[in-house]
Design a protein around this motif. Structure first.
Motif, PDB file in Angstrom:
ATOM      1  N   VAL A 137      12.255  -6.352  23.694  1.00 10.92           N
ATOM      2  CA  VAL A 137      12.190  -6.749  22.199  1.00 10.92           C
ATOM      3  C   VAL A 137      12.402  -5.244  21.657  1.00 10.92           C
ATOM      4  CG1 VAL A 137      10.608  -6.359  20.609  1.00 10.92           C
ATOM      5  CG2 VAL A 137       9.766  -7.970  22.909  1.00 10.92           C
ATOM      6  N   LYS A 138      13.289  -5.340  20.545  1.00  9.12           N
ATOM      7  CA  LYS A 138      14.036  -4.638  19.756  1.00  9.12           C
ATOM      8  C   LYS A 138      13.082  -3.787  18.494  1.00  9.12           C
ATOM      9  CE  LYS A 138      17.439  -4.947  23.373  1.00  9.12           C
ATOM     10  NZ  LYS A 138      17.457  -4.436  24.195  1.00  9.12           N
ATOM     11  N   GLU A 139      12.898  -4.774  18.175  1.00 10.98           N
ATOM     12  CA  GLU A 139      12.197  -4.557  16.899  1.00 10.98           C
ATOM     13  C   GLU A 139      10.607  -5.270  16.651  1.00 10.98           C
ATOM     14  OE1 GLU A 139      14.641  -5.472  13.130  1.00 10.98           O
ATOM     15  OE2 GLU A 139      12.793  -5.084  11.794  1.00 10.98           O
ATOM     16  N   VAL A 140      10.203  -4.493  15.708  1.00  9.22           N
ATOM     17  CA  VAL A 140       8.359  -4.547  15.823  1.00  9.22           C
ATOM     18  C   VAL A 140       8.367  -4.842  14.126  1.00  9.22           C
ATOM     19  CG1 VAL A 140       5.982  -5.136  15.763  1.00  9.22           C
ATOM     20  CG2 VAL A 140       7.486  -4.543  17.789  1.00  9.22           C
ATOM     21  N   ILE A 141       8.119  -5.480  13.588  1.00  7.54           N
ATOM     22  CA  ILE A 141       8.217  -6.131  11.993  1.00  7.54           C
ATOM     23  C   ILE A 141       6.708  -6.007  11.363  1.00  7.54           C
ATOM     24  CG2 ILE A 141       8.616  -7.060   9.885  1.00  7.54           C
ATOM     25  CD1 ILE A 141      10.681  -8.636  11.552  1.00  7.54           C
ATOM     26  N   MET A 142       5.654  -5.786  11.108  1.00  9.04           N
ATOM     27  CA  MET A 142       4.638  -5.317  10.422  1.00  9.04           C
ATOM     28  C   MET A 142       4.261  -5.796   9.479  1.00  9.04           C
ATOM     29  SD  MET A 142       3.452  -2.732  13.077  1.00  9.04           S
ATOM     30  CE  MET A 142       4.477  -1.558  13.925  1.00  9.04           C
ATOM     31  N   ALA A 143       3.906  -6.813   9.404  1.00  7.14           N
ATOM     32  CA  ALA A 143       4.165  -7.625   8.134  1.00  7.14           C
ATOM     33  C   ALA A 143       2.146  -7.982   8.192  1.00  7.14           C
ATOM     34  CB  ALA A 143       4.655  -8.932   8.602  1.00  7.14           C
ATOM     35  N   THR A 144       1.700  -6.542   8.535  1.00  5.51           N
ATOM     36  CA  THR A 144      -0.069  -7.113   7.066  1.00  5.51           C
ATOM     37  C   THR A 144       0.272  -7.043   5.747  1.00  5.51           C
ATOM     38  OG1 THR A 144       0.070  -5.044   7.609  1.00  5.51           O
ATOM     39  CG2 THR A 144      -1.068  -5.900   9.079  1.00  5.51           C
ATOM     40  N   SER A 145      -0.792  -7.039   5.278  1.00  3.33           N
ATOM     41  CA  SER A 145      -0.992  -7.692   3.841  1.00  3.33           C
ATOM     42  C   SER A 145      -1.090  -5.593   3.103  1.00  3.33           C
ATOM     43  CB  SER A 145      -2.630  -7.649   3.142  1.00  3.33           C
ATOM     44  OG  SER A 145      -2.711  -9.130   3.625  1.00  3.33           O
ATOM     45  N   PRO A 146       0.004  -5.627   2.139  1.00  3.97           N
ATOM     46  CA  PRO A 146      -0.334  -4.024   1.606  1.00  3.97           C
ATOM     47  C   PRO A 146      -1.894  -3.393   1.004  1.00  3.97           C
ATOM     48  CG  PRO A 146       1.288  -5.571   0.007  1.00  3.97           C
ATOM     49  CD  PRO A 146       0.316  -6.752   1.229  1.00  3.97           C
ATOM     50  N   THR A 147      -2.946  -4.185   2.047  1.00  4.27           N
ATOM     51  CA  THR A 147      -3.636  -3.166   1.121  1.00  4.27           C
ATOM     52  C   THR A 147      -4.104  -2.028   2.700  1.00  4.27           C
ATOM     53  OG1 THR A 147      -5.061  -4.739   3.120  1.00  4.27           O
ATOM     54  CG2 THR A 147      -5.370  -5.317   0.618  1.00  4.27           C
ATOM     55  N   VAL A 148      -5.099  -0.991   1.967  1.00  4.99           N
ATOM     56  CA  VAL A 148      -5.685  -0.191   2.555  1.00  4.99           C
ATOM     57  C   VAL A 148      -5.546  -0.897   4.211  1.00  4.99           C
ATOM     58  CG1 VAL A 148      -7.823   1.385   3.136  1.00  4.99           C
ATOM     59  CG2 VAL A 148      -6.735   0.348   0.827  1.00  4.99           C
ATOM     60  N   GLU A 149      -6.482  -1.617   4.225  1.00  2.94           N
ATOM     61  CA  GLU A 149      -6.384  -2.335   5.918  1.00  2.94           C
ATOM     62  C   GLU A 149      -5.781  -2.186   6.503  1.00  2.94           C
ATOM     63  OE1 GLU A 149      -8.199  -3.281   3.626  1.00  2.94           O
ATOM     64  OE2 GLU A 149     -10.398  -2.746   3.954  1.00  2.94           O
ATOM     65  N   GLY A 150      -4.697  -3.134   5.904  1.00  7.15           N
ATOM     66  CA  GLY A 150      -2.843  -3.667   5.951  1.00  7.15           C
ATOM     67  C   GLY A 150      -2.008  -2.520   6.735  1.00  7.15           C
ATOM     68  N   GLU A 151      -1.610  -1.782   5.453  1.00  2.15           N
ATOM     69  CA  GLU A 151      -1.347  -0.777   5.070  1.00  2.15           C
ATOM     70  C   GLU A 151      -1.752   0.511   7.216  1.00  2.15           C
ATOM     71  OE1 GLU A 151       1.381   0.490   4.017  1.00  2.15           O
ATOM     72  OE2 GLU A 151       0.912  -0.919   2.349  1.00  2.15           O
ATOM     73  N   ALA A 152      -2.774   1.057   6.837  1.00  2.00           N
ATOM     74  CA  ALA A 152      -3.590   1.238   8.401  1.00  2.00           C
ATOM     75  C   ALA A 152      -3.302   0.938   9.865  1.00  2.00           C
ATOM     76  CB  ALA A 152      -5.402   1.681   7.836  1.00  2.00           C
ATOM     77  N   THR A 153      -3.159  -0.291   9.099  1.00  2.00           N
ATOM     78  CA  THR A 153      -2.923  -0.956  11.347  1.00  2.00           C
ATOM     79  C   THR A 153      -1.891  -0.942  11.227  1.00  2.00           C
ATOM     80  OG1 THR A 153      -4.749  -2.822  10.312  1.00  2.00           O
ATOM     81  CG2 THR A 153      -3.347  -2.770  11.873  1.00  2.00           C
ATOM     82  N   ALA A 154      -0.805  -1.284  10.010  1.00  2.00           N
ATOM     83  CA  ALA A 154       0.689  -1.205  10.511  1.00  2.00           C
ATOM     84  C   ALA A 154       1.019   0.289  10.711  1.00  2.00           C
ATOM     85  CB  ALA A 154       1.282  -1.302   8.607  1.00  2.00           C
ATOM     86  N   MET A 155       1.115   1.371  10.187  1.00  2.00           N
ATOM     87  CA  MET A 155       0.653   2.924  10.482  1.00  2.00           C
ATOM     88  C   MET A 155      -0.217   2.845  11.817  1.00  2.00           C
ATOM     89  SD  MET A 155       2.454   4.324   8.149  1.00  2.00           S
ATOM     90  CE  MET A 155       1.532   5.912   7.766  1.00  2.00           C
ATOM     91  N   TYR A 156      -0.477   2.336  11.751  1.00  2.00           N
ATOM     92  CA  TYR A 156      -1.094   2.540  13.658  1.00  2.00           C
ATOM     93  C   TYR A 156      -0.055   2.480  14.437  1.00  2.00           C
ATOM     94  CZ  TYR A 156      -4.767   2.518  17.164  1.00  2.00           C
ATOM     95  OH  TYR A 156      -4.928   1.942  18.845  1.00  2.00           O
ATOM     96  N   LEU A 157      -0.016   0.754  14.042  1.00  2.00           N
ATOM     97  CA  LEU A 157       0.681   0.260  15.326  1.00  2.00           C
ATOM     98  C   LEU A 157       1.850   0.625  15.687  1.00  2.00           C
ATOM     99  CD1 LEU A 157      -0.263  -3.757  14.739  1.00  2.00           C
ATOM    100  CD2 LEU A 157      -1.150  -1.959  16.483  1.00  2.00           C
ATOM    101  N   ALA A 158       2.647   1.410  14.536  1.00  2.00           N
ATOM    102  CA  ALA A 158       3.946   2.106  14.456  1.00  2.00           C
ATOM    103  C   ALA A 158       4.197   3.220  15.879  1.00  2.00           C
ATOM    104  CB  ALA A 158       4.311   2.330  13.647  1.00  2.00           C
ATOM    105  N   LYS A 159       2.725   3.629  15.315  1.00  2.00           N
ATOM    106  CA  LYS A 159       2.770   5.233  15.884  1.00  2.00           C
ATOM    107  C   LYS A 159       1.855   4.561  17.371  1.00  2.00           C
ATOM    108  CE  LYS A 159       0.823   8.716  13.536  1.00  2.00           C
ATOM    109  NZ  LYS A 159      -0.982   8.816  12.749  1.00  2.00           N
TER     110      LYS A 159
END
Lengths: 199, 199
Positions: A137-159
């Motif tokens: 796997v070369k890339e993970v696309i964070m496709a969660t909703s642009p809501t507070v929870e979606g953004e927080a989850t995307a940031m957390y996973l990116a880290k």
């Protein structure tokens, strides 16, 4: 009424547990059931039991499937170097409808939401990380909703994902196609300007 | 997706047949089912089958009941000289909640609606007329909704009932309690004025 209508009350109770269905809606639904034929009632009740009994989570992407692996995970035609991370199986269906994405998916079954007491350990995060170890796997696309929870989850996973040498990307923000500019909120408009592309 | 999600698609189809529930609502409901425990799913599906299997129409008033006669029809405390005619079992529950009515009921299971091809013969009209022959019933209250169909049904039944020497009455029209006069439509306001009572 009370004692005689007991099976009906029970049914209304059951229906009113669904999201977005209040007491009145549940009552309407219950009377709809009463007006169905016996065959229709059997069809409805077995569809409910079947969905739950026959479907379980794909051992790779965690989407619902009848087999061990879902049709996407077992397809040889899909690009295994990209994983699109979504909140729920509904989102997989939505993205598949675009016919533009040919990679893999990973269903979290929720978003991080401290307000609702949902932490990362209640989501399918470790199953995602387990998929990233092999270097395929070369890339993970964070496709969660642009809501507070979606953004927080995307940031957390990116880290978590970046230290494994995997690129973490996020869906683009901007104006929804077909919408009118004057109705866009400031944040969306700001994001659309800062994310502008060359023509 | 298509083949693997088949039991889910079937369930979504089933849910979207309910009145007021669209494709999106049905999808949400189906995923809610997927998130339930096995026991909860069994409870829901059996509540549906039970309501239909155990309830049938009271042989007197046509309301739903588990016995031959419903609790109201078999109660010795109710006034048998008045019958309140309603469209559906829901209306019986609504009137019972007022705790002001002590007579009997008759459920039509619909309203006359030529637009939808529903005539008097599809409603429980002959069952109502059969109850009026004995002379015990002195009054029939037409408690159908103040809509075109409700009015037409009330008028139609009144014409059938009166020749049998039974008084036909209609629910009062007027301002809903707690409402603001300025929001009342002209017809309601006109009815409220012409139906005014002395203080």
């Amino acid at each position: 009424m009370a004692n005689n209508a007991e099976p009906l009350e029970r049914l209304i109770d059951q229906f009113s547990r669904f999201p977005g269905i209040g007491r009145k809606g549940a009552t309407r639904m219950a009377y709809q059931v009463m007006g169905m034929s016996d065959a229709e009632v059997l069809e409805l009740s077995s569809a409910i039991r079947d969905a739950k009994a026959r479907l379980h989570r794909c051992k790779c992407c965690q989407n619902f499937t009848e087999s061990d692996l879902c049709s996407i995970c077992s397809s040889p035609k899909r690009d295994r170097s990209v994983i699109c991370v979504v909140e729920s199986p509904r989102d997989v269906t939505a993205i598949e409808r675009t016919r533009e994405y040919n990679g893999m998916y990973h269903v979290l079954h929720g978003l991080i939401s401290p307000m609702d007491g949902i932490g990362a350990d209640q989501l399918c995060v470790k199953e995602l990380l387990a998929r990233l170890g092999t270097g395929e796997v070369k890339e993970v696309i964070m496709a969660t909703s642009p809501t507070v929870e979606g953004e927080a989850t995307a940031m957390y996973l990116a880290k978590l994902v970046k230290p494994l040498g995997v690129k973490a990307t996020r869906l683009a923000y901007g104006l929804p196609v077909g919408s009118s500019l004057e109705y866009a909120d400031e944040t969306t408009l700001y994001r659309a300007i800062s994310g502008r592309g060359e023509l």
